[in-house]
Design an enzyme around this catalytic site. Structure first.
Site, PDB file in Angstrom:
ATOM      1  N   HIS A  46       5.418  -0.331  -9.282  1.00  0.00           N
ATOM      2  CA  HIS A  46       4.216   0.265  -8.702  1.00  0.00           C
ATOM      3  C   HIS A  46       4.358   1.796  -8.626  1.00  0.00           C
ATOM      4  O   HIS A  46       5.476   2.316  -8.594  1.00  0.00           O
ATOM      5  CB  HIS A  46       3.982  -0.296  -7.299  1.00  0.00           C
ATOM      6  CG  HIS A  46       3.373  -1.663  -7.286  1.00  0.00           C
ATOM      7  ND1 HIS A  46       2.871  -2.255  -6.151  1.00  0.00           N
ATOM      8  CD2 HIS A  46       3.175  -2.567  -8.283  1.00  0.00           C
ATOM      9  CE1 HIS A  46       2.397  -3.458  -6.448  1.00  0.00           C
ATOM     10  NE2 HIS A  46       2.574  -3.678  -7.730  1.00  0.00           N
TER      11      HIS A  46
ATOM     12  N   CYS B 112       5.722  -1.967  -1.383  1.00  0.00           N
ATOM     13  CA  CYS B 112       5.781  -0.498  -1.307  1.00  0.00           C
ATOM     14  C   CYS B 112       5.898  -0.027   0.144  1.00  0.00           C
ATOM     15  O   CYS B 112       6.653   0.901   0.436  1.00  0.00           O
ATOM     16  CB  CYS B 112       4.565   0.105  -1.993  1.00  0.00           C
ATOM     17  SG  CYS B 112       4.552  -0.264  -3.767  1.00  0.00           S
TER      18      CYS B 112
ATOM     19  N   GLU C 212       3.973   3.857  -6.187  1.00  0.00           N
ATOM     20  CA  GLU C 212       4.732   4.353  -5.032  1.00  0.00           C
ATOM     21  C   GLU C 212       6.237   4.225  -5.263  1.00  0.00           C
ATOM     22  O   GLU C 212       7.010   5.101  -4.853  1.00  0.00           O
ATOM     23  CB  GLU C 212       4.390   3.555  -3.764  1.00  0.00           C
ATOM     24  CG  GLU C 212       2.937   3.595  -3.349  1.00  0.00           C
ATOM     25  CD  GLU C 212       2.151   2.411  -3.901  1.00  0.00           C
ATOM     26  OE1 GLU C 212       2.269   2.107  -5.110  1.00  0.00           O
ATOM     27  OE2 GLU C 212       1.407   1.796  -3.133  1.00  0.00           O
TER      28      GLU C 212
END
Lengths: 149, 149
Positions: A56, A89, A58
């Site tokens: 992801h 995250c 992040e």
């Protein structure tokens, strides 16, 4: 006119990252991390490109920021991310002890707020910055994807 | 005597990974991922070595398993991990749609069970396999660390 270094300014940089993800055929989410109004890390979703659910935006940004700082804690940093962080995250942000999280669009189903992911007691979270633009980009992605299938 | 391919057999392999982490001065947590009783990924905590809070044993194993399988979903896989997964790792496991999670020792404070991290509806979680050995290794690590400081 000089642009101020405010949340909207930095969220626009995160949106630029989301647009790069979009161009790569990735769910368009982008993130940046700042310290003292300076961008030290950028990331965009790469789960398809890397065939990895952990990739992801992040997560990329957290790793890059730690790398830049030479330390694993992000205590004086702010994360700007175009979509509310998921449990993974938010869990990573918990470990990082980051100061501030600013998200764009809400994710009521899979976001950390409704799923009550625990953040570090020193972390502040707020959202809604350029939320319309972030969610429009996500909608456009899913509409185009549907039309292709 | 032929060793059976049961949870204890595979947890011992995860414990071997935890011992490698211990030797590197890392909080000793290890993980492996299997499919059809075959080990396809190994990982151990590398947060200090990589200066990265995201480098938990499970995260390394998820990335390695996806890489091995050439796909990001781990639907027919089992994760063996010596310590109950945290929110971040449980959140990653949610995205991976893994079939089964088997942990060793409980982590009542930072583990996904008490923090109520949402798992995928298809995921089964169970624990307590070689829990004593896993927690003894963790205790030894923290005692030695305290004595060094």
């Amino acid at each position: 006119m000089i642009e101020p270094f405010d949340d909207t300014y930095f969220m626009r940089k995160a949106l630029n990252e989301a647009k790069i993800a979009f161009e790569k055929g990735e769910i368009p989410v982008g993130a940046i991390i700042t310290i003292d109004n300076r961008i030290i890390a950028r990331g965009h979703n790469l789960t398809e490109t890397l065939t990895d659910v952990t990739a992801h935006a992040e997560m990329q940004a957290i790793t890059a920021a730690s790398n830049f700082l030479g330390g694993k804690y992000l205590q004086k940093c702010t994360l700007y991310v175009t979509l509310e962080p998921c449990q993974m995250c938010a869990g990573a942000l918990y470990w990082s002890q980051i100061s501030k999280i600013v998200y764009g669009a809400r994710d009521k189903e899979r976001g950390c707020i409704n799923l009550k992911t625990k953040l570090h007691p020193k972390t502040i979270i707020s959202g809604g910055i350029l939320a319309g633009e972030a969610s429009q980009l996500l909608k456009r992605f899913f509409i185009e994807k549907r039309n292709l299938n």
